[in-house]
Design an enzyme around this catalytic site. Structure first.
Site, short mmCIF file in Angstrom:
data_model
loop_
_atom_site.label_atom_id
_atom_site.label_comp_id
_atom_site.label_asym_id
_atom_site.label_seq_id
_atom_site.Cartn_x
_atom_site.Cartn_y
_atom_site.Cartn_z
N ARG B 13 49.50 32.48 38.15
CA ARG B 13 50.46 33.15 37.26
C ARG B 13 50.25 34.66 37.26
O ARG B 13 50.98 35.40 37.91
CB ARG B 13 50.34 32.58 35.82
CG ARG B 13 51.58 32.81 34.97
CD ARG B 13 51.75 34.19 34.35
NE ARG B 13 50.63 34.58 33.50
CZ ARG B 13 50.49 35.81 32.99
NH1 ARG B 13 51.37 36.76 33.27
NH2 ARG B 13 49.43 36.10 32.25
N ASP B 14 49.21 35.15 36.61
CA ASP B 14 49.02 36.61 36.50
C ASP B 14 48.82 37.23 37.88
O ASP B 14 49.21 38.38 38.11
CB ASP B 14 47.81 36.90 35.60
CG ASP B 14 47.77 38.34 35.11
OD1 ASP B 14 48.83 38.99 35.10
OD2 ASP B 14 46.68 38.81 34.75
N HIS B 211 39.49 39.02 29.54
CA HIS B 211 40.39 39.07 30.69
C HIS B 211 40.36 40.51 31.22
O HIS B 211 40.93 41.40 30.58
CB HIS B 211 41.79 38.68 30.19
CG HIS B 211 42.88 38.65 31.21
ND1 HIS B 211 43.52 37.49 31.58
CD2 HIS B 211 43.47 39.63 31.94
CE1 HIS B 211 44.46 37.76 32.48
NE2 HIS B 211 44.44 39.07 32.72
N CYS B 244 48.66 46.08 38.87
CA CYS B 244 49.18 46.76 37.71
C CYS B 244 50.53 47.35 38.09
O CYS B 244 50.61 48.11 39.06
CB CYS B 244 48.21 47.86 37.30
SG CYS B 244 48.87 48.99 36.08
#
Lengths: 309, 309
Positions: B13-14, B211, B244
């Protein structure tokens, strides 16, 4: 102001020596100049090894020439050079080097493969070097690297007792500083505890440095643990230059900019300006045509690009 | 056997959500399968966000279909999915999700930019979601992400008190776990102390996760400090996938393999087989045509190549 941590920049030697690309002499000078401009106070600028064996480090004597003739001004920063043996020392002394780094290992196999001597033999050689330096009457500083302190490509895991024996041997002959190296980048923080706690007892804070490689991503975590234990001197390489000859694509030295970012963020004082340090790292990385930048450099680089847009 | 540390794998996911390349659905399934085969016990497999806004996460409901029909067998591993709001929850419940992750932030600016709500509004929305889940009578687990806990791209530095207020708000509505996130990868270990020590007092070891992102190379050092402070649950991403959105070339999530290597080296127990985990990371990195592998993967990859020669 926070407590000071000494950073010994090894990019121009341990970094460039292990990069696949050779940079022209003028770019080596520029790299050193950039580093000093960022606030680096100690840096290893080259080595007096055989140029046929380590071509990247040829012309180290010419760097000293440049400092003498004014082509390279490093102010009162301290320039270190690696000296593998007595004939290297003769060249270093002739070039005008005052701060020399000697190199041995925690295992006989690694010492033999790299300097062609057993550990015992290398300590005797260092003893001779130190006596020769003392006889010359000049003011020399001598540090010793102990390679493969946490693991060896030939002998596998290395026990702390092995390393401590080598350190004791080096202490007897009177070095100013010993740098405990994770040459192949296998250490984890638990191993740092096991070795650094007794090593600090033997050496004290002012005579112990740590030198971590980031082959498995653990260099900064190991540096953190070392600092937590009281270590106040760390070797690192701008741009994370360097690598491991046994794993050509693998990570290099602990990146100076990652280290400075962490330490300054924790309130320590390094005297280094991170933006200038990034300029130094980016310039030399471009010269080396490096595909992979250190994490901090990537972030810095992306931000610069974003700002420009 | 050492103390257990929970690793919540967020690569599917991330990680994938923030990679420039889109991987085909079958490769997402294969990635999940590979991760579970390596011993991963908890993983975030997708999110129920609007597919037009986050195309990488479209078809998350089909992953649940595959689990139901036997096309994807994850045994008794726990599959998490991100749910941004009530309409996302309706889709998640319809798909059969039992473990949902909610998302808010430590700053209003970041919360608004990402989920279109203020922090306060998001906590009310979560409260509604939790009540809806409880009414359904099924056995749900709910974790909450708090983004930008150490620094925000819009508001700069974030004070620990700000984050603790958000955590207190979330505690009142009764989440099972809160994950404190360094979304833009700016934290250093001193900041981890300042936030994690009081957060542990509020939440306890069993309800707090960390995290970290590796944008500036500090993720593993921050994870080390968190573990030293008592944190026993960490989110990470195989291959260090992710990134990012504000710095497209920058480092991604903390790499699971770097984390497992460090923790197992320190005597902790993760239940994960590093060699299998590397296979998972290498396979998906190839699919994504990633130029830059995580440090541990590079070392592993080079060793494999060396062995083959």
């Amino acid at each position: 102001m926070g407590e000071h941590i000494r950073i010994i920049e090894v990019g121009p030697r341990d970094g460039l020596q292990n990069e696949p690309a050779q940079v022209p002499f003028e770019d080596r000078l520029r790299f050193i100049r950039d580093l000093v401009a960022s606030g680096i106070r100690e840096l290893e600028i080259g080595s007096f090894v055989r140029p046929d064996r380590v071509p990247r480090m040829a012309d180290t004597d010419k760097i000293y020439d440049s400092m003498r003739t004014g082509g390279l001004d490093i102010g009162d920063a301290k320039a270190w050079s690696l000296v593998p043996n007595r004939s290297g020392l003769d060249r270093a002394v002739a070039a005008g080097a005052k701060n020399v780094a000697l190199f041995t290992a925690a295992t006989d196999s690694f010492a033999r493969a790299n300097i062609g001597m057993s550990i015992e033999h290398s300590i005797k050689e260092f003893d001779g070097i130190l006596q020769q330096l003392r006889r010359s009457g000049s003011d020399f500083r001598v540090r010793g690297y102990v390679a493969v302190c946490f693991g060896c490509p030939f002998e596998g895991k290395v026990r702390p007792e092995q390393v401590l024996r080598v350190i004791e041997g080096l202490l007897k002959i009177g070095l100013d500083e010993i740098s405990i190296c994770d040459t192949i980048g296998v250490a984890t923080p638990g191993q740092v505890d096991q070795l650094v706690v007794p090593a600090l007892k033997l050496l004290g804070k002012t005579s112990l440095a740590n030198h971590f490689h980031d082959t498995r991503g653990t260099a900064l975590a190991n540096a953190l643990r070392a600092v937590e234990l009281g270590v106040r001197a760390l070797d690192s390489s701008a741009g994370g230059l360097g690598g491991c000859p046994f794993a050509p694509e693998a990570g290099g030295n602990l990146a100076t900019e990652d280290l400075v970012y962490m330490l300054e963020g924790m309130g320590f004082e390094t005297g280094i300006r991170l933006d200038r340090l990034c300029e130094a790292g980016l310039r030399i990385s471009r010269k080396l045509k490096k595909r992979q930048l250190s994490k901090y450099l990537q972030a810095h680089h992306s931000e610069c690009q974003t700002t420009r847009r």
